[in-house]
Design a protein around this motif. Structure first.
Motif, PDB file in Angstrom:
ATOM      1  N   SER A  68       5.607 -12.426  96.072  1.00  0.00           N
ATOM      2  CA  SER A  68       6.640 -12.950  94.414  1.00  0.00           C
ATOM      3  C   SER A  68       6.525 -10.952  94.567  1.00  0.00           C
ATOM      4  O   SER A  68       6.689 -10.006  94.875  1.00  0.00           O
ATOM      5  CB  SER A  68       4.788 -13.348  94.043  1.00  0.00           C
ATOM      6  OG  SER A  68       3.596 -12.656  93.683  1.00  0.00           O
ATOM      7  N   ASP A 120       6.609  -9.034  90.107  1.00  0.00           N
ATOM      8  CA  ASP A 120       6.556  -9.471  88.439  1.00  0.00           C
ATOM      9  C   ASP A 120       7.576  -8.148  87.485  1.00  0.00           C
ATOM     10  O   ASP A 120       8.716  -7.895  88.092  1.00  0.00           O
ATOM     11  CB  ASP A 120       5.566  -9.201  88.311  1.00  0.00           C
ATOM     12  CG  ASP A 120       4.746  -9.346  86.626  1.00  0.00           C
ATOM     13  OD1 ASP A 120       5.506  -9.718  86.246  1.00  0.00           O
ATOM     14  OD2 ASP A 120       4.243  -8.256  86.518  1.00  0.00           O
ATOM     15  N   ALA A 156       7.900 -14.086  86.422  1.00  0.00           N
ATOM     16  CA  ALA A 156       7.716 -13.654  88.379  1.00  0.00           C
ATOM     17  C   ALA A 156       8.637 -14.472  89.604  1.00  0.00           C
ATOM     18  O   ALA A 156       8.912 -15.502  89.070  1.00  0.00           O
ATOM     19  CB  ALA A 156       6.397 -13.562  88.160  1.00  0.00           C
ATOM     20  N   SER A 158       8.976 -16.499  93.439  1.00  0.00           N
ATOM     21  CA  SER A 158       8.797 -15.806  94.780  1.00  0.00           C
ATOM     22  C   SER A 158       9.113 -17.010  95.345  1.00  0.00           C
ATOM     23  O   SER A 158      10.083 -17.867  95.329  1.00  0.00           O
ATOM     24  CB  SER A 158       6.835 -16.444  95.213  1.00  0.00           C
ATOM     25  OG  SER A 158       6.640 -16.403  96.223  1.00  0.00           O
ATOM     26  N   GLU A 172       2.329 -14.150  88.891  1.00  0.00           N
ATOM     27  CA  GLU A 172       2.745 -14.006  89.518  1.00  0.00           C
ATOM     28  C   GLU A 172       2.392 -15.392  90.540  1.00  0.00           C
ATOM     29  O   GLU A 172       3.234 -16.699  90.942  1.00  0.00           O
ATOM     30  CB  GLU A 172       2.179 -13.117  90.859  1.00  0.00           C
ATOM     31  CG  GLU A 172       3.618 -11.658  90.636  1.00  0.00           C
ATOM     32  CD  GLU A 172       2.443 -10.831  89.634  1.00  0.00           C
ATOM     33  OE1 GLU A 172       1.697 -11.044  88.789  1.00  0.00           O
ATOM     34  OE2 GLU A 172       1.940 -10.280  90.096  1.00  0.00           O
TER      35      GLU A 172
END
Ligand code: AMP
Ligand code: GLY
Length: 423
Positions: free
Chosen positions: A210, A212, A230, A232, A293
């Motif tokens: 991930s 941020d 964030a 991912s 995250e």
């Protein structure tokens, strides 16, 4: 099984939300929780924060497993308290949590175990700190040794800022005990990424990658915050980079802690700086999951988290393989007016859309007051969109953000820009 999640932020809402999806769950308690965890019928808020009282609660309510969100209770020894009473809990002991609660501990540990990080020295004497700054030149980074709720790091671009930061921490004691010692370290340029794994003392299970966004405003401008969004996965962490970070940073850290007699258990978060040549270095360790995250990471996790956590507390994480949603998840934080310096409270929140397969809103600084959902802290919500591309995930998230209203809401319009630039 009953589970207890300790904390009150968006990270804890996301963990509780994911745990509650398990068929094996009777009740997920969140202590103390927030307005969002209160509104979810599968979750129950518990107004307790003291570790000893939480352990008492866990015994009385037959809690099978406790997971701790924030660093504060970990540094205060909540894991030690629970374990002394034979209660199962996932997190590091107070001793192991020093990887986050003392920057000097973390730096000395990394140096001892050859883990790549910025060059540094630690000072408690103000004159010696000023001399070192003068000798090293700017840019340079000044860090309070202890926990300072995100206010303990000054990235000084000029000598003037660096000297002012030294004075702020060492002479004016503005951060109290946390700033009574400072780590002064080399400035590292590059791109940051969050690398989070689960550790059971010995085995390591990496979570999805991930990234941020720490600055308050678009284009990474404005003051540092706890994180404004964030997503991912993070495309900068290619499979080759992943292997390298495991080999050079994560494995030596887990083995080093075990060798030093303080085995690490819990979530381990390495904040990485990856330079233009592709070399990863450790900026910091956190002994917990990231916020925000966790929100996109949990939105992508397909495996039953309860089973994973059981392996984690039983020392059998090597038996687990995680399954992830292949889509991108992208979380946009909506913060209160005045955040980060002086967040305003009690603004009424309306328009949060119901959860769908491609959008879920996690609460942080929210509470119910006189029957209305109102703001109660800096970061208020994290709206997570899922999509087949970063662009699609962004679209899902911002469509929901645009429906939500509270006075003075602050949020960034560009969450995910680094991933888009890379593609
Ligand atoms: P930390 O709490 O140590 O992660 O620091 C907070 C933020 O300060 C990081 O996310 C980076 O953006 C920045 N930072 C910390 N250490 C350094 C460094 N040595 N060089 C450049 N930036 C840094
Ligand atoms: N998002 C940064 C942190 O959790 O420390």
């Amino acid at each position: 099984m009953n589970i207890l999640v300790v904390g009150s932020g968006g990270r804890e809402h996301a963990l509780a939300w994911k745990l509650a999806q398990s068929e094996r769950i009777q009740m997920v308690y969140v202590a103390p929780g927030n307005g969002g965890t209160q509104l979810d019928s599968r979750l129950r808020n518990v107004p307790i924060t003291d570790p000893k009282l939480l352990a008492e609660f866990a015994r009385k309510e037959h809690i099978g497993l406790t997971v701790v969100g924030p660093e504060g209770p970990l540094a205060a020894g909540i894991v030690n308290v629970f374990r002394e009473q034979g209660l199962k809990i996932f997190g590091p002991t107070k001793e192991a949590a020093q990887l986050e609660s003392s920057k000097d501990f973390a730096k000395a540990f990394m140096q001892r175990h050859n883990i790549p990080t910025a060059r540094y020295q630690t000072f408690s004497e103000v004159a010696a700190a000023h001399d070192y700054v003068q000798q090293q030149g700017a840019p340079i980074v000044i860090k309070a040794d202890g926990l300072a709720a995100g206010k303990g790091v000054v990235v000084a671009m000029t000598l003037e800022e660096a000297h002012a930061a030294v004075d702020m921490m060492l002479s004016d004691n503005r951060l109290g005990d946390a700033g009574a010692r400072v780590v002064i370290e080399e400035f590292l340029a590059g791109e940051e990424a969050s690398f989070i794994v689960m550790v059971d003392g010995k085995n390591i299970l990496p979570l999805a990658t991930s990234q941020d966004h720490k600055r308050l405003k678009d284009h990474d401008e404005g003051p540092n915050t706890g994180g404004m969004g964030a997503y991912s996965p993070a495309p900068i962490v290619t499979p080759a980079m992943h292997a390298r970070v495991m080999r050079e940073i994560i494995v030596p850290t887990v083995q080093g802690m075990a060798k030093d007699g303080i085995p690490f258990t819990g979530y381990l978060y390495a904040g990485l700086m990856i330079d233009s040549q592709g070399n990863p270095r450790t900026l910091e360790f956190n002994c917990r999951m990231g916020d925000p995250e966790t929100q996109p990471i949990m939105a992508r996790l397909k495996t039953d988290l309860v089973g994973v956590m059981e392996h984690a507390v039983n020392g059998t994480l090597d038996a687990v393989e995680l399954e992830w949603d292949r889509r991108t998840a992208l979380g946009v934080v909506m913060a209160a007016a005045g955040y980060p310096d002086a967040p305003r409270k009690d603004d009424v929140i309306t328009g949060i859309p119901a959860e769908t397969a491609d959008c879920v809103t996690f609460h942080a600084g929210t509470t119910i007051k006189d029957g209305a959902l109102v703001t109660s802290g800096g970061r208020v919500l994290c709206v997570v969109g899922l999509g087949d591309s970063v662009r699609m995930a962004q679209k899902s998230a911002y469509e929901a953000v645009d429906k939500i209203h509270f006075d003075g809401a602050q949020f960034r319009r560009d969450i995910g820009w680094r991933a888009l630039k890379r593609l």
